[in-house]
Scaffold this motif. Structure first.
Motif, PDB file in Angstrom:
ATOM      1  N   PHE A 169      40.258  40.269  28.967  1.00 50.45           N
ATOM      2  CA  PHE A 169      38.897  39.820  28.674  1.00 50.45           C
ATOM      3  C   PHE A 169      38.081  39.668  29.955  1.00 50.45           C
ATOM      4  O   PHE A 169      36.931  40.117  30.036  1.00 50.45           O
ATOM      5  CB  PHE A 169      38.964  38.489  27.918  1.00 50.45           C
ATOM      6  CG  PHE A 169      37.640  37.872  27.563  1.00 50.45           C
ATOM      7  CD1 PHE A 169      37.073  38.070  26.310  1.00 50.45           C
ATOM      8  CD2 PHE A 169      36.954  37.058  28.469  1.00 50.45           C
ATOM      9  CE1 PHE A 169      35.865  37.478  25.972  1.00 50.45           C
ATOM     10  CE2 PHE A 169      35.750  36.470  28.145  1.00 50.45           C
ATOM     11  CZ  PHE A 169      35.198  36.685  26.892  1.00 50.45           C
ATOM     12  N   TYR A 170      38.675  39.047  30.972  1.00 49.67           N
ATOM     13  CA  TYR A 170      37.971  38.831  32.237  1.00 49.67           C
ATOM     14  C   TYR A 170      37.677  40.164  32.922  1.00 49.67           C
ATOM     15  O   TYR A 170      36.555  40.406  33.388  1.00 49.67           O
ATOM     16  CB  TYR A 170      38.811  37.952  33.167  1.00 49.67           C
ATOM     17  CG  TYR A 170      38.987  36.535  32.708  1.00 49.67           C
ATOM     18  CD1 TYR A 170      38.116  35.531  33.102  1.00 49.67           C
ATOM     19  CD2 TYR A 170      40.048  36.186  31.870  1.00 49.67           C
ATOM     20  CE1 TYR A 170      38.285  34.215  32.692  1.00 49.67           C
ATOM     21  CE2 TYR A 170      40.225  34.872  31.443  1.00 49.67           C
ATOM     22  CZ  TYR A 170      39.337  33.893  31.852  1.00 49.67           C
ATOM     23  OH  TYR A 170      39.498  32.592  31.426  1.00 49.67           O
ATOM     24  N   ASN A 184      36.593  26.913  35.103  1.00 52.00           N
ATOM     25  CA  ASN A 184      37.710  26.661  36.030  1.00 52.00           C
ATOM     26  C   ASN A 184      37.899  27.864  36.964  1.00 52.00           C
ATOM     27  O   ASN A 184      39.019  28.301  37.202  1.00 52.00           O
ATOM     28  CB  ASN A 184      38.999  26.365  35.257  1.00 52.00           C
ATOM     29  CG  ASN A 184      39.331  27.461  34.242  1.00 52.00           C
ATOM     30  OD1 ASN A 184      38.624  28.463  34.128  1.00 52.00           O
ATOM     31  ND2 ASN A 184      40.411  27.268  33.496  1.00 52.00           N
ATOM     32  N   PHE A 185      36.802  28.362  37.480  1.00 56.21           N
ATOM     33  CA  PHE A 185      36.769  29.613  38.238  1.00 56.21           C
ATOM     34  C   PHE A 185      37.735  29.612  39.424  1.00 56.21           C
ATOM     35  O   PHE A 185      38.384  30.617  39.715  1.00 56.21           O
ATOM     36  CB  PHE A 185      35.341  29.883  38.710  1.00 56.21           C
ATOM     37  CG  PHE A 185      35.128  31.228  39.343  1.00 56.21           C
ATOM     38  CD1 PHE A 185      35.445  32.396  38.658  1.00 56.21           C
ATOM     39  CD2 PHE A 185      34.587  31.341  40.615  1.00 56.21           C
ATOM     40  CE1 PHE A 185      35.242  33.647  39.232  1.00 56.21           C
ATOM     41  CE2 PHE A 185      34.376  32.587  41.192  1.00 56.21           C
ATOM     42  CZ  PHE A 185      34.703  33.736  40.499  1.00 56.21           C
ATOM     43  N   ILE A 223      41.044  32.708  38.620  1.00 53.39           N
ATOM     44  CA  ILE A 223      40.137  33.736  38.099  1.00 53.39           C
ATOM     45  C   ILE A 223      39.263  34.273  39.239  1.00 53.39           C
ATOM     46  O   ILE A 223      38.925  35.458  39.270  1.00 53.39           O
ATOM     47  CB  ILE A 223      39.272  33.170  36.967  1.00 53.39           C
ATOM     48  CG1 ILE A 223      40.163  32.626  35.839  1.00 53.39           C
ATOM     49  CG2 ILE A 223      38.333  34.237  36.425  1.00 53.39           C
ATOM     50  CD1 ILE A 223      41.143  33.623  35.258  1.00 53.39           C
ATOM     51  N   LYS A 224      38.946  33.429  40.202  1.00 62.30           N
ATOM     52  CA  LYS A 224      38.181  33.871  41.355  1.00 62.30           C
ATOM     53  C   LYS A 224      38.924  34.973  42.107  1.00 62.30           C
ATOM     54  O   LYS A 224      38.327  35.989  42.498  1.00 62.30           O
ATOM     55  CB  LYS A 224      37.905  32.695  42.301  1.00 62.30           C
ATOM     56  CG  LYS A 224      37.100  33.079  43.534  1.00 62.30           C
ATOM     57  CD  LYS A 224      36.855  31.866  44.442  1.00 62.30           C
ATOM     58  CE  LYS A 224      36.062  32.263  45.681  1.00 62.30           C
ATOM     59  NZ  LYS A 224      35.837  31.092  46.579  1.00 62.30           N
ATOM     60  N   GLN A 225      40.216  34.798  42.318  1.00 56.77           N
ATOM     61  CA  GLN A 225      41.010  35.813  43.005  1.00 56.77           C
ATOM     62  C   GLN A 225      41.069  37.113  42.207  1.00 56.77           C
ATOM     63  O   GLN A 225      41.014  38.210  42.766  1.00 56.77           O
ATOM     64  CB  GLN A 225      42.427  35.287  43.261  1.00 56.77           C
ATOM     65  CG  GLN A 225      42.493  34.204  44.325  1.00 56.77           C
ATOM     66  CD  GLN A 225      43.854  33.557  44.387  1.00 56.77           C
ATOM     67  OE1 GLN A 225      44.281  32.867  43.466  1.00 56.77           O
ATOM     68  NE2 GLN A 225      44.566  33.813  45.492  1.00 56.77           N
ATOM     69  N   PRO A 246      32.103  32.413  26.551  1.00 56.29           N
ATOM     70  CA  PRO A 246      33.156  31.502  27.018  1.00 56.29           C
ATOM     71  C   PRO A 246      34.460  32.257  27.289  1.00 56.29           C
ATOM     72  O   PRO A 246      34.890  33.077  26.483  1.00 56.29           O
ATOM     73  CB  PRO A 246      33.322  30.531  25.844  1.00 56.29           C
ATOM     74  CG  PRO A 246      32.045  30.644  25.064  1.00 56.29           C
ATOM     75  CD  PRO A 246      31.599  32.059  25.221  1.00 56.29           C
ATOM     76  N   ALA A 247      35.064  31.975  28.410  1.00 56.52           N
ATOM     77  CA  ALA A 247      36.284  32.674  28.809  1.00 56.52           C
ATOM     78  C   ALA A 247      37.522  32.061  28.155  1.00 56.52           C
ATOM     79  O   ALA A 247      37.552  30.849  27.865  1.00 56.52           O
ATOM     80  CB  ALA A 247      36.416  32.647  30.327  1.00 56.52           C
ATOM     81  N   PRO A 248      38.558  32.857  27.913  1.00 60.54           N
ATOM     82  CA  PRO A 248      39.739  32.393  27.168  1.00 60.54           C
ATOM     83  C   PRO A 248      40.491  31.229  27.792  1.00 60.54           C
ATOM     84  O   PRO A 248      41.057  30.401  27.082  1.00 60.54           O
ATOM     85  CB  PRO A 248      40.632  33.646  27.126  1.00 60.54           C
ATOM     86  CG  PRO A 248      39.714  34.785  27.317  1.00 60.54           C
ATOM     87  CD  PRO A 248      38.626  34.300  28.217  1.00 60.54           C
TER      88      PRO A 248
END
Length: 291
Positions: A169-170, A184-185, A223-225, A246-248
């Protein structure tokens, strides 16, 4: 060993069954029969609905197993309906890191004690996933303490055959430049590769261990990485927006899983960075092909 796998046709279950077969166990898979498998005549099959007490009783009335793996227990009544009818010498249930009331770095198994939790007889939709998984463990410990058992707690499971598509998804949103809302990036998160989770479960088949145990790959990632890697590979920035989809993995605090117990049993999980980016490459290609 004569082994029953409840499930066995998706994600972890597929890798578990293949690992058991490679170790020359006799395997029976029990499913609703809705998902086709590729095992051919290598496994026995039972078709049943685990929410139907009569079907369970009929399906297992004349059989006994050395070991039962339960991939599909999501509430206390799932445990009770099954173990009232299925005869086994040992039982292993796939639980979740969601049982912990507070996630943080280096979470240890003793931080959730099922024996100190009040048992609630519940169905799958009665409580949120985390509380339902707590009740899975609680029902097992309080009602079936006479059966040697293992509760394998896993973090997010990912892999090539992950049909939840949560990690994909991301990547897909980055490639297609769709705005995301992520809360929560920069948080470090724990994961386990589906193939290793399956191998670990199979590894436990002939071990004397009973109790709660973690299965997770070494290390964490944010998720940033992941977004930074996608940018290096494609030149595309992640689009963050409070109004984005909204992210999972939203709502999950930074955490990692302590795997000392698995290590003490001489099972070695690989470092996540030895395979994660290859998986992300596959996700990037998959997304690009659907642009």
């Amino acid at each position: 060993m004569n082994i029953l796998v409840i499930g066995g046709t998706r994600l972890i279950g597929k890798h578990l069954v293949l690992s058991l077969l490679s170790n020359e166990h006799v395997v029976t898979i029990a499913t609703r029969g809705k998902t086709k498998d590729n095992y051919g005549d290598k496994v026995n099959r039972i078709c049943f609905d685990r929410t139907d007490e009569k079907q369970i009783k009929e399906a297992f009335k004349n059989v006994q197993f050395d070991l039962v793996y339960d991939n599909l227990a999501f509430c206390s009544n799932d445990i009770i309906r099954l173990l009232e009818q299925v005869k086994c010498t040992k039982y292993i249930v796939i639980s979740s890191a969601a049982v912990y009331n507070k996630l943080h770095l280096d979470v240890k198994e003793e931080e959730f004690a099922a024996e100190n939790t009040k048992l609630l007889y519940c169905e799958r939709d009665d409580f949120p996933y985390s509380k339902s998984k707590q009740q899975v463990e609680c029902a097992l410990i309080k009602n079936y303490a006479h059966i040697p058992s293992v509760r394998v707690r896993l973090p997010f499971v990912i892999g090539k055959d992950d049909d939840t598509n949560r990690l994909y998804f991301y990547v897909d949103h980055i490639i297609k430049q769709i705005p995301l809302h992520i809360d929560n990036f920069e948080s470090q998160l724990a994961f386990v590769r589906a193939s290793e989770a399956g191998k670990f479960l199979a590894y436990l088949a002939d071990k004397d261990f009973c109790g709660a145990i973690h299965g997770a790959n070494q290390g964490t990632v944010s998720i940033k990485q992941i977004a930074e890697y996608c940018k290096r590979k494609t030149g595309k920035e992640i689009l963050l927006s409070d109004r984005g989809e909204p992210a999972p993995y939203n709502g999950i605090d930074e955490y990692s899983i302590n795997i000392d117990r698995a290590t003490q049993l001489d099972f070695s999980f690989t470092p996540m960075d030895t395979w994660l980016y290859e998986l992300l490459d596959e996700y990037i290609l998959k997304s690009q092909l659907t642009e």
